[in-house]
Design an enzyme around this catalytic site. Structure first.
Site, PDB file in Angstrom:
ATOM      1  N   LYS A  45      22.125  11.967   9.750  1.00  0.00           N
ATOM      2  CA  LYS A  45      20.772  11.901   9.245  1.00  0.00           C
ATOM      3  C   LYS A  45      19.954  13.111   9.680  1.00  0.00           C
ATOM      4  O   LYS A  45      18.868  13.352   9.189  1.00  0.00           O
ATOM      5  CB  LYS A  45      20.074  10.635   9.788  1.00  0.00           C
ATOM      6  CG  LYS A  45      20.769   9.335   9.445  1.00  0.00           C
ATOM      7  CD  LYS A  45      20.019   8.195  10.221  1.00  0.00           C
ATOM      8  CE  LYS A  45      20.792   6.896  10.107  1.00  0.00           C
ATOM      9  NZ  LYS A  45      20.225   5.871  10.991  1.00  0.00           N
ATOM     10  N   GLY A  46      20.471  13.836  10.632  1.00  0.00           N
ATOM     11  CA  GLY A  46      19.691  14.868  11.311  1.00  0.00           C
ATOM     12  C   GLY A  46      19.149  15.990  10.445  1.00  0.00           C
ATOM     13  O   GLY A  46      18.164  16.640  10.794  1.00  0.00           O
ATOM     14  N   ASP A 102      21.886  19.928  10.905  1.00  0.00           N
ATOM     15  CA  ASP A 102      20.801  20.114  11.875  1.00  0.00           C
ATOM     16  C   ASP A 102      21.227  21.015  13.025  1.00  0.00           C
ATOM     17  O   ASP A 102      20.509  21.924  13.424  1.00  0.00           O
ATOM     18  CB  ASP A 102      20.282  18.765  12.398  1.00  0.00           C
ATOM     19  CG  ASP A 102      21.386  17.870  12.983  1.00  0.00           C
ATOM     20  OD1 ASP A 102      22.574  18.233  12.883  1.00  0.00           O
ATOM     21  OD2 ASP A 102      21.052  16.809  13.537  1.00  0.00           O
ATOM     22  N   ASP A 105      27.129  21.981  17.621  1.00  0.00           N
ATOM     23  CA  ASP A 105      27.237  21.918  19.083  1.00  0.00           C
ATOM     24  C   ASP A 105      28.690  22.261  19.458  1.00  0.00           C
ATOM     25  O   ASP A 105      29.041  23.436  19.574  1.00  0.00           O
ATOM     26  CB  ASP A 105      26.819  20.493  19.489  1.00  0.00           C
ATOM     27  CG  ASP A 105      26.769  20.255  20.977  1.00  0.00           C
ATOM     28  OD1 ASP A 105      27.212  21.116  21.738  1.00  0.00           O
ATOM     29  OD2 ASP A 105      26.308  19.182  21.404  1.00  0.00           O
ATOM     30  N   LYS A 133      24.232  25.698  19.083  1.00  0.00           N
ATOM     31  CA  LYS A 133      24.455  25.703  20.546  1.00  0.00           C
ATOM     32  C   LYS A 133      25.829  26.319  20.763  1.00  0.00           C
ATOM     33  O   LYS A 133      26.791  25.611  21.081  1.00  0.00           O
ATOM     34  CB  LYS A 133      24.478  24.262  21.040  1.00  0.00           C
ATOM     35  CG  LYS A 133      23.200  23.716  21.585  1.00  0.00           C
ATOM     36  CD  LYS A 133      23.508  22.427  22.357  1.00  0.00           C
ATOM     37  CE  LYS A 133      22.526  21.341  22.064  1.00  0.00           C
ATOM     38  NZ  LYS A 133      22.882  20.041  22.675  1.00  0.00           N
ATOM     39  N   PHE A 154      19.772  19.085  25.489  1.00  0.00           N
ATOM     40  CA  PHE A 154      19.703  18.080  24.431  1.00  0.00           C
ATOM     41  C   PHE A 154      18.318  18.101  23.815  1.00  0.00           C
ATOM     42  O   PHE A 154      17.316  17.902  24.504  1.00  0.00           O
ATOM     43  CB  PHE A 154      20.044  16.682  24.955  1.00  0.00           C
ATOM     44  CG  PHE A 154      20.350  15.737  23.841  1.00  0.00           C
ATOM     45  CD1 PHE A 154      21.610  15.711  23.253  1.00  0.00           C
ATOM     46  CD2 PHE A 154      19.359  14.905  23.336  1.00  0.00           C
ATOM     47  CE1 PHE A 154      21.887  14.864  22.193  1.00  0.00           C
ATOM     48  CE2 PHE A 154      19.625  14.047  22.269  1.00  0.00           C
ATOM     49  CZ  PHE A 154      20.895  14.031  21.698  1.00  0.00           C
ATOM     50  N   ASP A 161      17.671  13.284  16.655  1.00  0.00           N
ATOM     51  CA  ASP A 161      17.298  12.057  17.369  1.00  0.00           C
ATOM     52  C   ASP A 161      17.957  11.926  18.723  1.00  0.00           C
ATOM     53  O   ASP A 161      18.926  12.611  19.047  1.00  0.00           O
ATOM     54  CB  ASP A 161      17.727  10.835  16.545  1.00  0.00           C
ATOM     55  CG  ASP A 161      19.235  10.604  16.626  1.00  0.00           C
ATOM     56  OD1 ASP A 161      19.995  11.562  16.356  1.00  0.00           O
ATOM     57  OD2 ASP A 161      19.655   9.499  16.981  1.00  0.00           O
ATOM     58  N   ARG A 167      12.946  11.568  15.552  1.00  0.00           N
ATOM     59  CA  ARG A 167      13.250  12.407  14.381  1.00  0.00           C
ATOM     60  C   ARG A 167      11.967  12.898  13.725  1.00  0.00           C
ATOM     61  O   ARG A 167      11.948  13.897  13.037  1.00  0.00           O
ATOM     62  CB  ARG A 167      14.043  11.612  13.334  1.00  0.00           C
ATOM     63  CG  ARG A 167      15.429  11.179  13.773  1.00  0.00           C
ATOM     64  CD  ARG A 167      16.193  10.616  12.567  1.00  0.00           C
ATOM     65  NE  ARG A 167      17.391   9.880  12.929  1.00  0.00           N
ATOM     66  CZ  ARG A 167      18.578  10.417  13.144  1.00  0.00           C
ATOM     67  NH1 ARG A 167      18.734  11.706  13.070  1.00  0.00           N
ATOM     68  NH2 ARG A 167      19.615   9.669  13.451  1.00  0.00           N
TER      69      ARG A 167
HETATM   70  P1  IMP Z   1      29.200  18.628  17.221  1.00  0.00           P
HETATM   71  O1  IMP Z   1      30.294  17.888  16.515  1.00  0.00           O
HETATM   72  O2  IMP Z   1      29.409  18.550  18.722  1.00  0.00           O
HETATM   73  O3  IMP Z   1      29.020  20.040  16.770  1.00  0.00           O
HETATM   74  O4  IMP Z   1      27.864  17.846  17.014  1.00  0.00           O
HETATM   75  C1  IMP Z   1      27.216  17.778  15.818  1.00  0.00           C
HETATM   76  C2  IMP Z   1      26.257  16.616  15.750  1.00  0.00           C
HETATM   77  O5  IMP Z   1      25.897  16.091  17.039  1.00  0.00           O
HETATM   78  C3  IMP Z   1      24.966  17.070  15.150  1.00  0.00           C
HETATM   79  O6  IMP Z   1      24.965  16.944  13.765  1.00  0.00           O
HETATM   80  C4  IMP Z   1      23.945  16.161  15.796  1.00  0.00           C
HETATM   81  O7  IMP Z   1      23.809  14.989  15.042  1.00  0.00           O
HETATM   82  C5  IMP Z   1      24.534  15.815  17.135  1.00  0.00           C
HETATM   83  N1  IMP Z   1      23.952  16.657  18.206  1.00  0.00           N
HETATM   84  C6  IMP Z   1      24.523  17.665  18.882  1.00  0.00           C
HETATM   85  N2  IMP Z   1      23.682  18.203  19.795  1.00  0.00           N
HETATM   86  C7  IMP Z   1      22.529  17.502  19.661  1.00  0.00           C
HETATM   87  C8  IMP Z   1      21.244  17.592  20.322  1.00  0.00           C
HETATM   88  O8  IMP Z   1      20.965  18.428  21.196  1.00  0.00           O
HETATM   89  N3  IMP Z   1      20.309  16.703  19.889  1.00  0.00           N
HETATM   90  C9  IMP Z   1      20.521  15.770  18.920  1.00  0.00           C
HETATM   91  N4  IMP Z   1      21.702  15.652  18.294  1.00  0.00           N
HETATM   92  C10 IMP Z   1      22.699  16.515  18.663  1.00  0.00           C
END
Ligand code: IMP
Length: 184
Positions: A45-46, A102, A105, A133, A154, A161, A167
């Site tokens: 949803k981000g 959004d 990470d 990130k 974070f 969220d 959000r």
């Molecule tokens: P990844 O798979 O680790 O790259 O994470 C991707 C998803 O994790 C993003 O689409 C976000 O929904 C969530 N996410 C990662 N870091 C954050 C953060 O700092 N705040 C909120 N959601 C995060």
């Protein structure tokens, strides 16, 4: 920058800075896709606030679809397990696809989505993420459009969220350490 919101430690990216950068990204996207009719795929949803602002500022005609992956199970740490909770309504075969996210990470979610969408034979497939990130990356992800590089903290707001809250904040803020997770 400070805020009086009880859950937010500090504002990392202000509302004005976000809006300005989204306009720049939309201009670049409008130029790159000027003779095409791309489909923007919002990663739920981000991405909703970012996607809406990006759409409003994009000059080329485009369609919109949504995907909803799940990996974080409501916490702040990546589990690395990705599931698709909601799939696209339309076929993307032969289409120019822009995945709108959004934040990237670890990159595990994006990597999964890219592999999944590639099997559907789009004409092109690019990533547009508001936040990056990159210091947390576990798999490399080819990001075509990046709003901001951010440190390993974070963040919430502007669609992002913590346990489905915050959000609605118009800025990107760093959370105060969540109380329930302090002693884990
Ligand atoms: P990844 O798979 O680790 O790259 O994470 C991707 C998803 O994790 C993003 O689409 C976000 O929904 C969530 N996410 C990662 N870091 C954050 C953060 O700092 N705040 C909120 N959601 C995060």
């Amino acid at each position: 920058m400070t805020t009086n919101h009880p859950a937010i430690d500090k504002i990392l990216i202000s509302k004005d800075t976000l809006q300005k950068r989204v306009q720049e990204l939309a201009k670049e996207i409008s130029q790159d896709y000027k003779n095409t009719c791309p489909v923007f795929i919002g990663v739920l949803k981000g991405s909703v606030m970012f996607l809406a602002d990006l759409m409003k500022n994009t000059a080329v005609d485009h369609s919109v679809d949504f995907l909803c992956p799940s990996s974080y199970a409501g916490g702040t740490k990546s589990t690395g397990i990705v599931r698709l909770l909601l799939d696209l309504r339309e076929s993307i075969e032969g289409k120019d696809v822009l995945l709108v996210e959004d934040i990237v990470d670890t990159g595990l979610t994006m990597n999964y989505l890219l592999e999944n969408l590639r099997t559907r034979r789009p004409r092109s497939l690019e990533i547009c993420t508001l936040l990056d990130k990159s210091s947390c990356r576990k798999v490399s992800v080819p990001i075509r459009y990046r709003g901001f590089e951010i440190p390993n903290e974070f963040v919430v707001g502007y669609g992002l969220d913590y346990r489905e809250l915050y959000r609605n904040l118009p800025y990107i803020g760093v959370m105060k350490p969540p109380k329930a997770e302090k002693n884990k």
